[in-house]
Design an enzyme around this catalytic site. Structure first.
Site, PDB file in Angstrom:
ATOM      1  N   ASP A 143      15.790 -33.519 -39.826  1.00 47.69           N
ATOM      2  CA  ASP A 143      16.090 -32.389 -38.487  1.00 47.69           C
ATOM      3  C   ASP A 143      16.577 -31.341 -39.627  1.00 47.69           C
ATOM      4  OD1 ASP A 143      18.350 -31.064 -37.463  1.00 47.69           O
ATOM      5  OD2 ASP A 143      19.197 -32.760 -36.950  1.00 47.69           O
ATOM      6  N   ASP A 161      10.442 -22.787 -34.383  1.00 50.08           N
ATOM      7  CA  ASP A 161       9.453 -23.075 -33.411  1.00 50.08           C
ATOM      8  C   ASP A 161      10.008 -24.381 -32.653  1.00 50.08           C
ATOM      9  OD1 ASP A 161       7.279 -23.609 -31.483  1.00 50.08           O
ATOM     10  OD2 ASP A 161       6.049 -24.337 -33.018  1.00 50.08           O
ATOM     11  N   SER A 162      10.999 -24.359 -32.266  1.00 48.16           N
ATOM     12  CA  SER A 162      11.897 -25.455 -31.755  1.00 48.16           C
ATOM     13  C   SER A 162      11.586 -25.894 -30.151  1.00 48.16           C
ATOM     14  CB  SER A 162      13.598 -25.520 -31.868  1.00 48.16           C
ATOM     15  OG  SER A 162      13.858 -24.648 -30.875  1.00 48.16           O
ATOM     16  N   TYR A 229       4.439 -21.634 -19.530  1.00 48.58           N
ATOM     17  CA  TYR A 229       5.784 -21.707 -19.619  1.00 48.58           C
ATOM     18  C   TYR A 229       6.241 -21.335 -18.349  1.00 48.58           C
ATOM     19  CZ  TYR A 229       5.369 -22.646 -24.784  1.00 48.58           C
ATOM     20  OH  TYR A 229       5.089 -23.034 -25.972  1.00 48.58           O
TER      21      TYR A 229
HETATM   22  N1  SAM Z   1       6.085 -23.814 -28.492  1.00 45.97           N
HETATM   23  C1  SAM Z   1       7.024 -25.040 -27.903  1.00 45.97           C
HETATM   24  C2  SAM Z   1       8.004 -24.417 -26.817  1.00 45.97           C
HETATM   25  O1  SAM Z   1       8.802 -23.446 -27.040  1.00 45.97           O
HETATM   26  O2  SAM Z   1       8.020 -25.244 -25.995  1.00 45.97           O
HETATM   27  C3  SAM Z   1       7.667 -25.699 -29.259  1.00 45.97           C
HETATM   28  C4  SAM Z   1       6.558 -26.601 -29.958  1.00 45.97           C
HETATM   29  S1  SAM Z   1       7.217 -27.813 -31.024  1.00 45.97           S
HETATM   30  C5  SAM Z   1       6.011 -28.904 -30.231  1.00 45.97           C
HETATM   31  C6  SAM Z   1       8.932 -28.045 -30.821  1.00 45.97           C
HETATM   32  C7  SAM Z   1       9.240 -28.976 -31.990  1.00 45.97           C
HETATM   33  O3  SAM Z   1      10.611 -28.790 -32.498  1.00 45.97           O
HETATM   34  C8  SAM Z   1       8.930 -30.389 -31.830  1.00 45.97           C
HETATM   35  O4  SAM Z   1       7.916 -31.146 -32.298  1.00 45.97           O
HETATM   36  C9  SAM Z   1      10.498 -31.315 -31.989  1.00 45.97           C
HETATM   37  O5  SAM Z   1      10.199 -32.444 -32.219  1.00 45.97           O
HETATM   38  C10 SAM Z   1      10.904 -30.108 -33.179  1.00 45.97           C
HETATM   39  N2  SAM Z   1      12.366 -30.238 -33.114  1.00 45.97           N
HETATM   40  C11 SAM Z   1      13.243 -30.239 -32.162  1.00 45.97           C
HETATM   41  N3  SAM Z   1      14.591 -30.397 -32.640  1.00 45.97           N
HETATM   42  C12 SAM Z   1      14.381 -30.280 -34.003  1.00 45.97           C
HETATM   43  C13 SAM Z   1      15.126 -30.342 -35.160  1.00 45.97           C
HETATM   44  N4  SAM Z   1      16.577 -30.419 -35.003  1.00 45.97           N
HETATM   45  N5  SAM Z   1      14.769 -30.240 -36.218  1.00 45.97           N
HETATM   46  C14 SAM Z   1      13.296 -29.939 -36.709  1.00 45.97           C
HETATM   47  N6  SAM Z   1      12.498 -30.265 -35.327  1.00 45.97           N
HETATM   48  C15 SAM Z   1      12.979 -30.068 -34.346  1.00 45.97           C
END
Ligand code: SAM
Length: 289
Positions: A143, A161-162, A229
């Site tokens: 996390d 990039d969450s 989006y």
């Molecule tokens: N471009 C994308 C959007 O705005 O929709 C985001 C792409 S990327 C796939 C988002 C990533 O953030 C996911 O793989 C998800 O598992 C990760 N994620 C979500 N919460 C997180 C956290 N607390 N720590 C690390 N990664 C996280």
């Protein structure tokens, strides 16, 4: 309401009530739950392969470059000469791919919560997941919030990039998260976070912006168009502890031939300078410094 109907996938979500984006589907390539979320990869008729987490489109092969290039090159070029970069999230690998292109970058640490997203992206989205192949790249499955709380490394640029502010990403939009980011920055460090759209989520953008501004002396919000989006637009929050920084003036300007060599199709210094020009209603809502 069912997300699949007559061969179309619809992105129905309370984050953008009353509006929906749909893609015509050829086949479902992957469809399962990880510990954290529902993961799906679709082969679509018009946008190539699409990664969907908890029913929300994360990226499509057709337009992902606009998002990945902007969330990466806005902070990298604002800083100018970053060596150490941290990526929080970014499971598809596209941001790592872009950061690895930047000439001065020596080390990329990526902290992604969900190993399954990485595995699925490597299998079904190799053009994005090639970010994982860089020698400079180190992947940590954890996390992002917890990682920042428990580590002492410092970075020149931190990119968040969450996914959207629901589920595992919720904490990544709060003031406490910006405080952790600040502690992990080197002098002149720059952060950049995925920050939603002004069209359906102005309240959320404003809240996110205010939280960032309560921690960083310099903050700005720029926009990029990403057709798949919601509303076709997404924003990025940039923040820095460097009082002299002007995000509208990139410290690194790439020539046309350098942009070609870096294989950049959306980002340019002109786009960088102009992306902070907002419509009047958004300008009024965000009291920018
Ligand atoms: N471009 C994308 C959007 O705005 O929709 C985001 C792409 S990327 C796939 C988002 C990533 O953030 C996911 O793989 C998800 O598992 C990760 N994620 C979500 N919460 C997180 C956290 N607390 N720590 C690390 N990664 C996280």
């Amino acid at each position: 309401m069912n997300s699949f109907r007559n061969g179309w996938f619809s992105e129905i979500n309370d984050l953008w009530p009353g509006i929906v984006q749909s893609l015509e589907v050829d086949s479902i390539l992957y469809n399962d739950y990880s510990t954290f979320q529902h993961i799906m990869v679709l082969q679509t008729k018009s946008h190539g392969r699409v990664l969907i987490l908890d029913g929300i489109i994360q990226c499509t092969e057709k337009d992902e470059f606009s998002y990945q290039e902007m969330i990466s090159f806005l902070p990298l070029c604002s800083h100018g000469s970053p060596k150490r970069v941290l990526i929080i999230g970014g499971g598809d690998g596209g941001v790592a791919r872009e950061v690895a292109k930047y000439p001065t970058v020596e080390k990329i640490v990526q902290v992604e919560i969900d190993a399954k997203v990485v595995e699925v992206s490597k299998k079904f989205l190799p053009h994005m997941a090639k970010g994982y192949e860089s020698n400079q790249h180190e992947l940590i499955i954890e996390d992002g919030f917890k990682y920042l709380k428990n580590q002492n490394d410092k970075f020149d640029v931190i990119i968040t990039d969450s996914s959207d502010p629901v589920g595992p990403a919720k904490l990544l939009f709060e003031k406490e998260y910006f405080e952790l980011l600040k502690c992990s920055l080197r002098t002149n460090g720059v952060i950049c976070c995925q920050a939603g759209t002004i069209w359906t989520n102005m309240d959320q953008v404003e809240k996110h912006f205010t939280a960032c501004q309560s921690v960083f002396p310099k903050v700005n919000y720029g926009i990029s168009s990403v057709p798949t989006y919601p509303t076709g637009q997404i924003g990025f929050l940039l923040g820095s502890i460097d009082d002299c920084i002007d995000f509208k003036q990139p410290r690194k300007i790439f020539s046309e031939s350098e942009l070609d060599n870096l294989n950049l199709s959306y980002y340019s210094s002109k786009i960088h300078e102009s992306c902070f020009i907002l419509p009047r209603f958004a300008e009024k809502n965000l009291k920018r410094n």
